[in-house]
Design a protein around this motif. Sequence first.
Motif, short mmCIF file in Angstrom:
data_model
loop_
_atom_site.label_atom_id
_atom_site.label_comp_id
_atom_site.label_asym_id
_atom_site.label_seq_id
_atom_site.Cartn_x
_atom_site.Cartn_y
_atom_site.Cartn_z
N VAL A 179 30.00 30.66 -59.96
CA VAL A 179 29.87 30.29 -61.37
C VAL A 179 30.96 31.07 -62.11
O VAL A 179 31.00 32.30 -62.06
CB VAL A 179 28.47 30.64 -61.93
N THR A 180 31.84 30.34 -62.76
CA THR A 180 33.02 30.96 -63.37
C THR A 180 33.14 30.58 -64.85
O THR A 180 32.52 29.61 -65.31
CB THR A 180 34.29 30.56 -62.60
N HIS A 181 33.96 31.33 -65.56
CA HIS A 181 34.13 31.11 -67.01
C HIS A 181 35.10 29.94 -67.25
O HIS A 181 34.88 29.11 -68.12
CB HIS A 181 34.67 32.40 -67.64
N ASN A 182 36.18 29.93 -66.54
CA ASN A 182 37.16 28.84 -66.54
C ASN A 182 38.13 28.80 -67.73
O ASN A 182 38.98 27.92 -67.79
CB ASN A 182 36.47 27.48 -66.39
N ASP A 183 37.97 29.70 -68.68
CA ASP A 183 38.88 29.71 -69.84
C ASP A 183 39.06 31.17 -70.26
O ASP A 183 38.66 31.59 -71.34
CB ASP A 183 38.26 28.88 -70.96
N THR A 184 39.69 31.93 -69.35
CA THR A 184 39.66 33.38 -69.46
C THR A 184 40.85 33.97 -70.21
O THR A 184 41.32 35.06 -69.88
CB THR A 184 39.60 34.00 -68.05
N LYS A 185 41.32 33.27 -71.21
CA LYS A 185 42.46 33.86 -71.92
C LYS A 185 41.98 35.03 -72.78
O LYS A 185 40.81 35.12 -73.16
CB LYS A 185 43.26 32.83 -72.69
N LEU A 186 42.94 35.87 -73.07
CA LEU A 186 42.63 37.15 -73.68
C LEU A 186 41.90 37.02 -75.02
O LEU A 186 41.07 37.87 -75.35
CB LEU A 186 43.95 37.92 -73.86
N ASN A 187 42.18 35.96 -75.78
CA ASN A 187 41.49 35.87 -77.07
C ASN A 187 40.07 35.34 -76.93
O ASN A 187 39.37 35.13 -77.92
CB ASN A 187 42.31 35.12 -78.13
N ASN A 188 39.62 35.17 -75.69
CA ASN A 188 38.21 34.86 -75.46
C ASN A 188 37.43 36.10 -75.04
O ASN A 188 36.31 36.00 -74.53
CB ASN A 188 38.06 33.73 -74.43
N ILE A 189 38.01 37.28 -75.25
CA ILE A 189 37.27 38.54 -75.07
C ILE A 189 37.33 39.30 -76.38
O ILE A 189 38.40 39.39 -77.00
CB ILE A 189 37.92 39.49 -74.03
N LEU A 190 36.23 39.86 -76.79
CA LEU A 190 36.22 40.71 -77.97
C LEU A 190 36.13 42.16 -77.50
O LEU A 190 35.24 42.53 -76.74
CB LEU A 190 35.03 40.36 -78.87
N MET A 191 37.11 42.96 -77.95
CA MET A 191 37.19 44.38 -77.57
C MET A 191 36.70 45.24 -78.73
O MET A 191 36.95 44.91 -79.90
CB MET A 191 38.65 44.78 -77.31
N ASP A 192 36.10 46.34 -78.40
CA ASP A 192 35.61 47.24 -79.42
C ASP A 192 36.76 47.77 -80.28
O ASP A 192 37.77 48.24 -79.74
CB ASP A 192 34.86 48.41 -78.75
N ALA A 193 36.61 47.69 -81.59
CA ALA A 193 37.71 48.09 -82.48
C ALA A 193 37.95 49.60 -82.45
O ALA A 193 39.04 50.05 -82.76
CB ALA A 193 37.39 47.65 -83.91
#
Length: 359
Positions: A204-218
């Motif tokens: 089971v995979t995400h399939n759209d793993t570009k960086l702007n699909n992760i939110l990083m702690d500010a």
Amino acid sequence: MTGNDIDLHAVAERFRLDGDVTRVAPYGDGHINATYLVETTDGRAILQRMNTTVFPDTFHLMRNIELVTAFLRAQGQETLDIIPTRDGSTYLEDATGAWRMYVFIEDTVSYNLVTDAAVFRAAGGAFGAFQNQLSGFDASQLTETIAHFHDTPKRFRDFLAALDRDAMGRAAGCPDEIAFFRGRDGRYATITDGLADGTIPLRVTHNDTKLNNILMDARDGHARAIIDLDTVMPGSLLYDFGDSIRFGASTALEDERDLDKVHFSLDLFRSYAEGFLGELGGAVTAREAELLPTGAWMMTVECGMRFLADHLAGDIYFATRYPEHNLVRARTQIRLASEMEEQADAMAAVVADVMGGKA
Ligand code: ADP
Ligand code: GN1
Ligand code: MG
């Protein structure tokens, strides 16, 4: 109905928000859904008009997201949190479109360009952890929201069909780009064949793993949440690894016009591999490890041919801001894929080196 005709306040108020809506404004850099930031007297939320051309089965799309987020949340993982409509549904659908709302994940940042290797290593770790967290998920519960999403041979056939139609008369303007994808036919089936004959495991995979699909702690930069869960489906780990590399192991934006600025970074490839494989360790099979560089190349050529096909078709799939936008994006992918071809041995050596410490 176009976005401009819609009373966004009225749409937002149909969801179960605390406080009164004070402002609704376009937000983010996604290419598929129309995303808005909603401000209320009590806080913020994300409103999305879902792209029902790309995802026609809204009911099952939202069901997938409910299931996946519940599964992640049960493991203590921060994830998307659906704000229901006032009548208790996960989305609403009317003449203006299909809409959903999420809790705004506060105090985070997302990137369109890697500014620091540590950010990309953290992204690799987050997608590796995501893969681990979903390893126990029963894939039969999921609806395939876009069939053949990373079926590269099918994407190539779609590209050829768009070329054949040449709906906008644009093919004459991009012969070199067309030749690039035509010239590599025969190399597109490595992953699909491996999945079909069982030499590559279906996960089971995400399939759209570009960086702007992760939110990083500010504050401290750690990866907080993986978002854009619309394409979570059965797939290959090579898709998730590869798509992150395609987007993030580049020295420039996906739509950089000046190709002199666009390079594949072997150092960033290593950073991501360290993060990703550091989380997954021995869960990666020998065949998957061997194919990680191919996965990166495959996702890059696949995305490139999708951008070029959309340019030929008249920009009907990806959001664009100007007429050549998809062609510009296709060119960056061609540049990156070409450099990956030149550095294939070095990529394999990096994987072997990183895997050496993990197996
Ligand atoms: P698309 O499918 O069009 O890419 P996304 O779901 O990725 O749409 O959303 C677009 C952007 O909106 C994301 O890249 C992110 O910046 C922002 N975003 C989406 N959901 C949230 C959320 N729950 N909290 C904060 N920001 C979000
Ligand atoms: C789209 O939705 P977004 O912007 O995160 C696309 C991806 C492409 C990407 C290229 C559902 O991602 O497959 O790789 O654009 N998503 C869909 O930037 O087609
Ligand atoms: Mg997105």
